[in-house]
Design a protein around this motif. Structure first.
Motif, short mmCIF file in Angstrom:
data_model
loop_
_atom_site.label_atom_id
_atom_site.label_comp_id
_atom_site.label_asym_id
_atom_site.label_seq_id
_atom_site.Cartn_x
_atom_site.Cartn_y
_atom_site.Cartn_z
N ALA A 120 0.83 -1.20 0.00
CA ALA A 120 0.00 0.00 0.00
C ALA A 120 0.87 1.25 0.00
CB ALA A 120 -0.89 0.00 1.23
N THR A 121 0.25 2.38 -0.30
CA THR A 121 0.90 3.68 -0.19
C THR A 121 0.04 4.55 0.70
OG1 THR A 121 1.88 3.52 -2.39
CG2 THR A 121 1.73 5.72 -1.44
N THR A 167 0.12 4.33 11.42
CA THR A 167 0.49 2.93 11.60
C THR A 167 0.28 2.23 10.28
OG1 THR A 167 -0.13 2.96 13.94
CG2 THR A 167 0.04 0.81 12.89
N VAL A 168 1.32 1.53 9.81
CA VAL A 168 1.26 0.88 8.50
C VAL A 168 1.83 -0.54 8.60
CG1 VAL A 168 1.46 3.08 7.26
CG2 VAL A 168 3.52 1.75 7.76
N ALA A 169 1.54 -1.35 7.59
CA ALA A 169 2.11 -2.69 7.50
C ALA A 169 3.50 -2.62 6.89
CB ALA A 169 1.21 -3.57 6.63
N THR A 204 5.17 10.39 14.02
CA THR A 204 5.57 9.03 14.33
C THR A 204 4.93 8.08 13.32
OG1 THR A 204 5.67 9.54 16.68
CG2 THR A 204 5.58 7.23 16.09
N VAL A 205 5.75 7.16 12.79
CA VAL A 205 5.22 6.11 11.92
C VAL A 205 5.56 4.77 12.57
CG1 VAL A 205 5.29 5.03 9.64
CG2 VAL A 205 5.55 7.51 9.84
N LYS A 206 4.50 4.00 12.87
CA LYS A 206 4.69 2.65 13.42
C LYS A 206 4.51 1.65 12.28
CE LYS A 206 3.20 3.71 18.07
NZ LYS A 206 2.25 3.45 19.14
N VAL A 207 5.50 0.78 12.13
CA VAL A 207 5.45 -0.23 11.08
C VAL A 207 5.31 -1.60 11.76
CG1 VAL A 207 6.67 -1.28 9.14
CG2 VAL A 207 6.87 1.19 9.56
N ARG A 208 4.28 -2.34 11.38
CA ARG A 208 4.02 -3.66 11.98
C ARG A 208 4.25 -4.75 10.98
NH1 ARG A 208 -1.17 -2.45 15.75
NH2 ARG A 208 -0.14 -0.85 16.91
#
Length: 112
Positions: A30-31, A47-49, A108-112
């Motif tokens: 995704a973008t 929050t992104v994958a 803040t960017v959280k990547v899971r």
């Protein structure tokens, strides 16, 4: 860029061919877009994958940049007044991002 219809057709052809073939279809990344306004990122938290591309788009009048101060990987965009900067985030964790020109401008960017 992967053509979604072509990918689906290829997977269907593999399954239709039988013969015990196992179709492995990669997830389409995704973008997510972040707006760089004068002295603020919008949104300020995301929050992104894993594998998502984050695209920062400049919409203000002042020059800004995107710089990681803490996170699994570091990157830094050029100073810009207009245009965009994209980064695919492939490592999980929390990225603390700020503008080095305006230190109070953070996100803040959280990547899971």
């Amino acid at each position: 860029m992967i053509n979604r219809k072509l990918l689906v057709a290829a997977a269907a052809a593999i399954v239709a061919a039988g013969g015990g073939a196992l179709a492995v279809v990669p997830a389409l990344a995704a973008t997510k877009t972040v707006t760089v306004k004068d002295n603020v990122f919008a949104p300020t938290a995301l929050t992104v994958a894993k594998g998502t591309t984050v695209r920062w788009v400049w919409r203000g009048r002042a020059a800004h940049n995107v710089s990681v101060s803490r996170g699994p990987t570091r990157f830094h965009s050029p100073n810009k007044v207009r245009g965009s900067y994209s980064k695919q985030l492939g490592r999980a964790g929390t990225y603390a991002i700020h503008c080095t020109i305006h230190p109070g401008m953070k996100m803040t960017v959280k990547v899971r």
